[in-house]
Design an enzyme around this catalytic site. Structure first.
Site, PDB file in Angstrom:
ATOM      1  N   ASP A  82       0.848  -1.196   0.000  1.00 25.30           N
ATOM      2  CA  ASP A  82       0.000   0.000   0.000  1.00 25.30           C
ATOM      3  C   ASP A  82       0.882   1.244   0.000  1.00 25.30           C
ATOM      4  O   ASP A  82       1.883   1.311   0.720  1.00 25.30           O
ATOM      5  CB  ASP A  82      -0.931  -0.014   1.223  1.00 25.30           C
ATOM      6  CG  ASP A  82      -2.092   0.947   1.062  1.00 25.30           C
ATOM      7  OD1 ASP A  82      -3.228   0.463   0.928  1.00 25.30           O
ATOM      8  OD2 ASP A  82      -1.861   2.178   1.056  1.00 25.30           O
ATOM      9  N   ASN A  86     -12.935  -3.412   2.448  1.00 24.53           N
ATOM     10  CA  ASN A  86     -13.954  -2.365   2.463  1.00 24.53           C
ATOM     11  C   ASN A  86     -14.892  -2.580   1.279  1.00 24.53           C
ATOM     12  O   ASN A  86     -14.442  -2.806   0.152  1.00 24.53           O
ATOM     13  CB  ASN A  86     -13.293  -0.990   2.381  1.00 24.53           C
ATOM     14  CG  ASN A  86     -12.496  -0.658   3.626  1.00 24.53           C
ATOM     15  OD1 ASN A  86     -12.936  -0.952   4.746  1.00 24.53           O
ATOM     16  ND2 ASN A  86     -11.327  -0.070   3.458  1.00 24.53           N
ATOM     17  N   HIS A 125     -10.129  -5.564  -3.374  1.00 23.78           N
ATOM     18  CA  HIS A 125      -8.784  -5.841  -2.844  1.00 23.78           C
ATOM     19  C   HIS A 125      -8.912  -6.192  -1.374  1.00 23.78           C
ATOM     20  O   HIS A 125      -9.787  -5.691  -0.671  1.00 23.78           O
ATOM     21  CB  HIS A 125      -7.852  -4.636  -3.026  1.00 23.78           C
ATOM     22  CG  HIS A 125      -8.427  -3.349  -2.542  1.00 23.78           C
ATOM     23  ND1 HIS A 125      -9.372  -2.647  -3.265  1.00 23.78           N
ATOM     24  CD2 HIS A 125      -8.222  -2.647  -1.399  1.00 23.78           C
ATOM     25  CE1 HIS A 125      -9.707  -1.553  -2.598  1.00 23.78           C
ATOM     26  NE2 HIS A 125      -9.037  -1.541  -1.451  1.00 23.78           N
ATOM     27  N   HIS A 154      -6.950  -5.979   2.123  1.00 22.36           N
ATOM     28  CA  HIS A 154      -5.835  -5.392   2.867  1.00 22.36           C
ATOM     29  C   HIS A 154      -5.265  -6.464   3.785  1.00 22.36           C
ATOM     30  O   HIS A 154      -6.015  -7.094   4.553  1.00 22.36           O
ATOM     31  CB  HIS A 154      -6.321  -4.238   3.758  1.00 22.36           C
ATOM     32  CG  HIS A 154      -6.862  -3.048   3.033  1.00 22.36           C
ATOM     33  ND1 HIS A 154      -6.140  -1.898   2.830  1.00 22.36           N
ATOM     34  CD2 HIS A 154      -8.082  -2.830   2.463  1.00 22.36           C
ATOM     35  CE1 HIS A 154      -6.892  -1.008   2.179  1.00 22.36           C
ATOM     36  NE2 HIS A 154      -8.071  -1.556   1.951  1.00 22.36           N
ATOM     37  N   GLN A 195     -14.227   2.443   1.275  1.00 24.20           N
ATOM     38  CA  GLN A 195     -13.621   2.000   0.019  1.00 24.20           C
ATOM     39  C   GLN A 195     -13.344   3.202  -0.869  1.00 24.20           C
ATOM     40  O   GLN A 195     -14.223   4.054  -1.084  1.00 24.20           O
ATOM     41  CB  GLN A 195     -14.526   1.001  -0.716  1.00 24.20           C
ATOM     42  CG  GLN A 195     -13.847   0.401  -1.960  1.00 24.20           C
ATOM     43  CD  GLN A 195     -14.691  -0.669  -2.652  1.00 24.20           C
ATOM     44  OE1 GLN A 195     -15.840  -0.924  -2.278  1.00 24.20           O
ATOM     45  NE2 GLN A 195     -14.110  -1.300  -3.656  1.00 24.20           N
ATOM     46  N   VAL A 244     -10.882   2.698  -3.697  1.00 27.33           N
ATOM     47  CA  VAL A 244     -10.495   2.125  -4.993  1.00 27.33           C
ATOM     48  C   VAL A 244     -11.534   1.054  -5.324  1.00 27.33           C
ATOM     49  O   VAL A 244     -11.648   0.052  -4.598  1.00 27.33           O
ATOM     50  CB  VAL A 244      -9.074   1.531  -4.945  1.00 27.33           C
ATOM     51  CG1 VAL A 244      -8.744   0.851  -6.271  1.00 27.33           C
ATOM     52  CG2 VAL A 244      -8.048   2.623  -4.637  1.00 27.33           C
TER      53      VAL A 244
HETATM   54  P1  5GP Z   1      -9.707   1.140   0.080  1.00 28.14           P
HETATM   55  O1  5GP Z   1      -9.817   2.468   0.790  1.00 28.14           O
HETATM   56  O2  5GP Z   1     -10.377   1.205  -1.284  1.00 28.14           O
HETATM   57  O3  5GP Z   1     -10.140  -0.035   0.889  1.00 28.14           O
HETATM   58  O4  5GP Z   1      -8.163   0.906  -0.155  1.00 28.14           O
HETATM   59  C1  5GP Z   1      -7.463   1.502  -1.198  1.00 28.14           C
HETATM   60  C2  5GP Z   1      -6.015   1.500  -0.805  1.00 28.14           C
HETATM   61  O5  5GP Z   1      -5.242   1.788  -1.959  1.00 28.14           O
HETATM   62  C3  5GP Z   1      -5.660   2.565   0.238  1.00 28.14           C
HETATM   63  O6  5GP Z   1      -5.139   1.934   1.398  1.00 28.14           O
HETATM   64  C4  5GP Z   1      -4.638   3.443  -0.465  1.00 28.14           C
HETATM   65  O7  5GP Z   1      -3.598   3.868   0.377  1.00 28.14           O
HETATM   66  C5  5GP Z   1      -4.130   2.543  -1.568  1.00 28.14           C
HETATM   67  N1  5GP Z   1      -3.676   3.248  -2.731  1.00 28.14           N
HETATM   68  C6  5GP Z   1      -4.265   4.319  -3.326  1.00 28.14           C
HETATM   69  N2  5GP Z   1      -3.563   4.697  -4.409  1.00 28.14           N
HETATM   70  C7  5GP Z   1      -2.508   3.846  -4.493  1.00 28.14           C
HETATM   71  C8  5GP Z   1      -1.421   3.730  -5.413  1.00 28.14           C
HETATM   72  O8  5GP Z   1      -1.282   4.482  -6.393  1.00 28.14           O
HETATM   73  N3  5GP Z   1      -0.518   2.738  -5.175  1.00 28.14           N
HETATM   74  C9  5GP Z   1      -0.633   1.893  -4.116  1.00 28.14           C
HETATM   75  N4  5GP Z   1       0.320   0.942  -3.979  1.00 28.14           N
HETATM   76  N5  5GP Z   1      -1.646   1.963  -3.237  1.00 28.14           N
HETATM   77  C10 5GP Z   1      -2.574   2.933  -3.427  1.00 28.14           C
END
Ligand code: 5GP
Length: 114
Positions: A31, A87, A100, A102, A94, A96
């Site tokens: 992340d 998420n 996925h 975590h 969420q 993205v």
């Molecule tokens: P969510 O909030 O959708 O459950 O998790 C998305 C995750 O993607 C977040 O923890 C965020 O830090 C990570 N993330 C967002 N943009 C990028 C990126 O460009 N590269 C990487 N490796 N992680 C990202």
């Protein structure tokens, strides 16, 4: 054709990432904003939006995500103490919209989660 998701762009090497595992079905990356010493995202290459949009034919792929999450946590030294978070929806954090898992480890975690 719809815009590629962040993780599709990473799979296609359009955006750089620290890739810890990859095969035909799955990619796992660190992340960019880690919330624990180990914070890896395990993603299916198939751009499933979220758990609730997965279909019965995705069952094996969903299982693979958990198996890979466990294998990665073990390889990172946290095989007996890691937390998985998924998420599902903007309302619960969420950001993205490509499914996925975590994989978090290396610090203490509270229960219930925040
Ligand atoms: P969510 O909030 O959708 O459950 O998790 C998305 C995750 O993607 C977040 O923890 C965020 O830090 C990570 N993330 C967002 N943009 C990028 C990126 O460009 N590269 C990487 N490796 N992680 C990202």
């Amino acid at each position: 054709m719809s815009e590629k998701t962040l993780f599709e762009k990473i799979v296609d090497r359009e955006i750089p990432a620290d890739i810890v595992y990859e095969d035909d079905d799955v990619i796992a990356i660190r992340d960019i904003n880690p919330q624990a010493p180990m914070h890896v995202l395990v993603c299916p290459k198939k751009p499933i939006t979220m758990v609730s949009s997965a279909q019965p034919e995705d069952a094996a792929l969903l299982g693979t995500l958990l198996l890979k999450a466990g294998e990665i946590a073990t390889a990172e030294g946290y095989g007996d103490r890691f937390r998985l978070v998924v998420n599902n929806g903007a309302a619960v954090g969420q950001t993205v919209f490509h499914l996925h898992v975590h994989v978090l480890g290396g610090r203490s975690f509270t229960w219930p989660p925040g």
